[in-house]
Enzyme design. Structure first.
Site, mmCIF file in Angstrom:
data_model
loop_
_atom_site.group_PDB
_atom_site.id
_atom_site.type_symbol
_atom_site.label_atom_id
_atom_site.label_comp_id
_atom_site.label_asym_id
_atom_site.label_seq_id
_atom_site.Cartn_x
_atom_site.Cartn_y
_atom_site.Cartn_z
ATOM 1 N N ASP A 138 -18.654 -13.474 -21.771
ATOM 2 C CA ASP A 138 -18.609 -12.656 -22.770
ATOM 3 C C ASP A 138 -20.126 -12.139 -23.016
ATOM 4 O O ASP A 138 -21.119 -12.992 -23.279
ATOM 5 C CB ASP A 138 -18.227 -13.485 -23.936
ATOM 6 C CG ASP A 138 -18.428 -12.947 -25.524
ATOM 7 O OD1 ASP A 138 -18.738 -11.748 -25.383
ATOM 8 O OD2 ASP A 138 -18.557 -13.701 -26.341
ATOM 9 N N ASP A 146 -18.773 -11.831 -29.005
ATOM 10 C CA ASP A 146 -17.842 -11.725 -30.065
ATOM 11 C C ASP A 146 -16.721 -12.819 -29.817
ATOM 12 O O ASP A 146 -15.939 -12.842 -30.547
ATOM 13 C CB ASP A 146 -16.933 -10.348 -30.218
ATOM 14 C CG ASP A 146 -16.317 -10.144 -28.812
ATOM 15 O OD1 ASP A 146 -16.340 -10.838 -27.834
ATOM 16 O OD2 ASP A 146 -15.479 -9.078 -28.779
ATOM 17 N N ASP A 201 -15.559 -10.007 -21.586
ATOM 18 C CA ASP A 201 -15.541 -8.589 -21.535
ATOM 19 C C ASP A 201 -15.827 -7.890 -20.142
ATOM 20 O O ASP A 201 -16.309 -8.985 -19.320
ATOM 21 C CB ASP A 201 -16.322 -7.995 -22.575
ATOM 22 C CG ASP A 201 -17.585 -8.692 -22.788
ATOM 23 O OD1 ASP A 201 -18.398 -8.726 -21.797
ATOM 24 O OD2 ASP A 201 -17.936 -8.866 -23.723
ATOM 25 N N ASP A 203 3.005 -6.861 -12.229
ATOM 26 C CA ASP A 203 3.557 -8.030 -13.189
ATOM 27 C C ASP A 203 4.954 -7.832 -13.058
ATOM 28 O O ASP A 203 5.691 -7.031 -13.393
ATOM 29 C CB ASP A 203 3.022 -7.775 -14.322
ATOM 30 C CG ASP A 203 3.403 -9.041 -15.386
ATOM 31 O OD1 ASP A 203 3.019 -10.022 -15.185
ATOM 32 O OD2 ASP A 203 4.235 -8.773 -16.309
ATOM 33 N N GLU A 253 3.922 -9.932 -8.277
ATOM 34 C CA GLU A 253 4.683 -11.356 -8.848
ATOM 35 C C GLU A 253 5.935 -11.302 -8.780
ATOM 36 O O GLU A 253 6.850 -10.548 -9.533
ATOM 37 C CB GLU A 253 3.977 -11.266 -10.409
ATOM 38 C CG GLU A 253 4.411 -12.665 -10.977
ATOM 39 C CD GLU A 253 4.223 -12.640 -12.409
ATOM 40 O OE1 GLU A 253 4.231 -13.871 -13.102
ATOM 41 O OE2 GLU A 253 4.614 -11.555 -13.119
#
Length: 531
Positions: free
Chosen positions: A20, A24, A28, A206, A265
């Protein structure tokens, strides 16, 4: 077509929990950029980034509302472009996660479909059906969501004029696309080209087996279970038309130079999964039969032999993995505590000795255990809908021993991390392990370097097969197999001691071991490469 991915080690980055930068409490893209030197130091060839696209984050990003933008939670498209360029400068390829089975209720196309009403072309982009009963008060069929409860939700609850329900194989916030409509295929071709044109090296698909549903959406012949809903309902996945989608995507991927990687996947038995990697479809699928194994030589031998048979029949090599963001960490799955971590080290070393690609989940190189997240802090929709939490594998990565900033995950002045780090988490940190030659991190680096050297010298070759054997270990007769031997067709054997005592190594040169030998024997919970 062979490519860099055939024998690559690919590192899965779960952006929320990696690093991060802005404080926050959520990882990211700029946090990843700052840690690229670390990733390059691991000796991996590629990074797989789980979804960072625009999303309401109901399923931690797997509910994408805009496939061609970055969610402000993670940064900007300019940040992504910088990450990609910097990764390439470090010699790392980058894979982006694409979710073609379902989207978000906040996707403007789905919002337009709800507003347009029954029978509209807008609704035909998704799977809408009238419910059962005189007032459409019951779902259209008996399918269950993977996350629990019916796989259907009213488009306009309480409406007297809109009797339709929409299909969501996952949470109600993730409506399924209607792949029977050619416009959906056109939409996703634009998505692929958007990322390929930015020079992304490939995509991870996915729920790659779940796009098409059985014609007419009949009731499932068996009552699906909650968490295994997609596998136990054969009508909701693995339908034959899906293969034409990937044949088209393969032509798109191959139209770029160099060709882009497609990895799926596909949570199916090996014989079915292999069909997705025929020469004109996906390049790779994960070996799901392997990914959920416990610490048991007979089970490893059985699954390994099954995968070997499928490879011999189809030419489709497994892509090895033992962890990801959906699976309980191996250090816990293999017994927990010191012994569980030692077994996790040995298992990772075993995978790195096998032919084919290896996918590693962030923190696996540190031997991170599963965390029992307090009930009040759990955010996984699978927990809230079905009572099973995946949060324990998604705890923010510990970078420093100091507890400030969740052990270096965030700036020390930042907000509380999105999932809490447990007491003592710093003992697993990168900083702590950097200072020890005996650490899991040091072992992982040694293994990737040795793997690379063996490829360079020709001792490891692309496309090798594997034969599997489990036996008594050569030291005494035992009823239960305790020694696993996976012999590569090029002559190198991967040996894993999976019992309580040491095992004999086959003849040959010791090329690598996860633990020192004891009087020439491989100690329990250890792996060696012998050739």
């Amino acid at each position: 077509m062979s490519g860099w991915w055939d024998d690559a080690v690919v590192y899965e980055v779960y952006p929320r929990s990696f690093a991060d930068a802005d404080g926050d409490g959520v990882g990211d893209l700029r946090g990843i950029i700052a840690r690229l030197p670390y990733l390059a130091s691991l000796g991996v060839e590629g990074l797989w980034l789980t979804p960072f696209q625009r999303s309401p984050q109901e399923d931690q990003g797997y509910d994408i509302s805009d496939y061609c933008d970055v969610d402000p939670l993670f940064g900007t498209l300019a940040d992504f472009d910088e990450l990609l360029a910097s990764a390439h400068a470090h010699g790392l390829r980058v894979l982006v996660d694409i979710v073609p089975n379902h989207t978000s209720v906040e996707n403007p196309l789905f919002e337009a479909a709800v507003a347009a009403g029954p029978g509209s072309p807008e609704r035909d982009l998704f799977v809408f059906r009238r419910g059962r009963g005189e007032a459409s008060e019951l779902p259209p069929n008996n399918w269950l969501s993977v996350f629990g409860g019916p796989a259907w939700h009213r488009a306009a609850p309480g409406s007297q004029t809109d009797p339709e329900w929409y299909l969501h194989l996952f949470s109600p916030g993730q409506p399924d696309w209607n792949w029977e409509n050619p416009r959906v295929g056109d939409y996703f071709e634009r998505v692929l080209r958007f990322w390929f044109d930015r020079d992304v090296d490939g995509i991870r698909v996915d729920v790659a087996h779940g796009l098409f549903k059985a014609e007419g959406l009949p009731d499932s012949p068996t009552v699906p279970t909650v968490i295994d809903g997609l596998r136990s309902n054969p009508l909701a996945m693995d339908q034959e038309p899906v293969h034409d989608v990937y044949r088209h995507w393969r032509r798109v991927a191959d139209s770029y130079s160099p060709s882009r990687l497609l990895v799926g996947e596909v949570n199916l038995p090996p014989e079915r999964s292999a069909r997705y990697t025929r020469p004109d479809e996906l390049h790779q699928t994960f070996a799901f039969a392997f990914i959920k194994l416990g610490w048991d030589a007979a089970s490893w031998q059985e699954v390994g032999a099954q995968l070997a048979r499928v490879r011999d029949e189809t030419g489709s090599s497994p892509s090895w993995a033992l962890e990801n963001h959906d699976i309980v960490r191996t250090a816990t799955r293999f017994g927990g505590g010191v012994r569980g971590r030692r077994r996790a080290r040995a298992a990772l070393a075993a995978l790195l000795g096998l032919p084919g690609a290896v996918y590693v989940f962030q923190g696996q190189e540190l031997g991170l255990p599963e965390v029992d997240v307090p009930l009040a802090d759990r955010v996984d929709p699978m927990w809230h809908h079905g009572g099973v939490s995946r949060d324990g594998a998604r705890i923010p990565l510990p970078w420093s021993a100091d507890a400030d900033g969740a052990h270096g995950f965030s700036p020390s002045t930042g907000e509380r991390s999105w999932l809490p780090t447990p007491e003592g988490w710093g003992r697993f940190s990168v900083e702590t392990q950097e200072g020890s030659d005996d650490s899991s991190l040091a072992l992982f680096r040694r293994a990737t370097v040795r793997r690379s050297d063996l490829h360079a010298s020709g001792r490891f070759s692309t496309g090798e097969g594997v034969s599997w054997r489990a036996d008594d270990g050569g030291t005494a007769a035992r009823d239960t197999p305790v020694r696993l031997i996976a012999r590569r067709s090029g002559g190198v054997s991967v040996v894993v001691a999976m019992g309580d005592g040491p095992v004999v190594l086959p003849p040959g040169e010791l090329l690598f071991s996860s633990e020192p030998l004891i009087e020439g024997l491989l100690p329990p919970d250890a792996t060696a490469w012998v050739g």
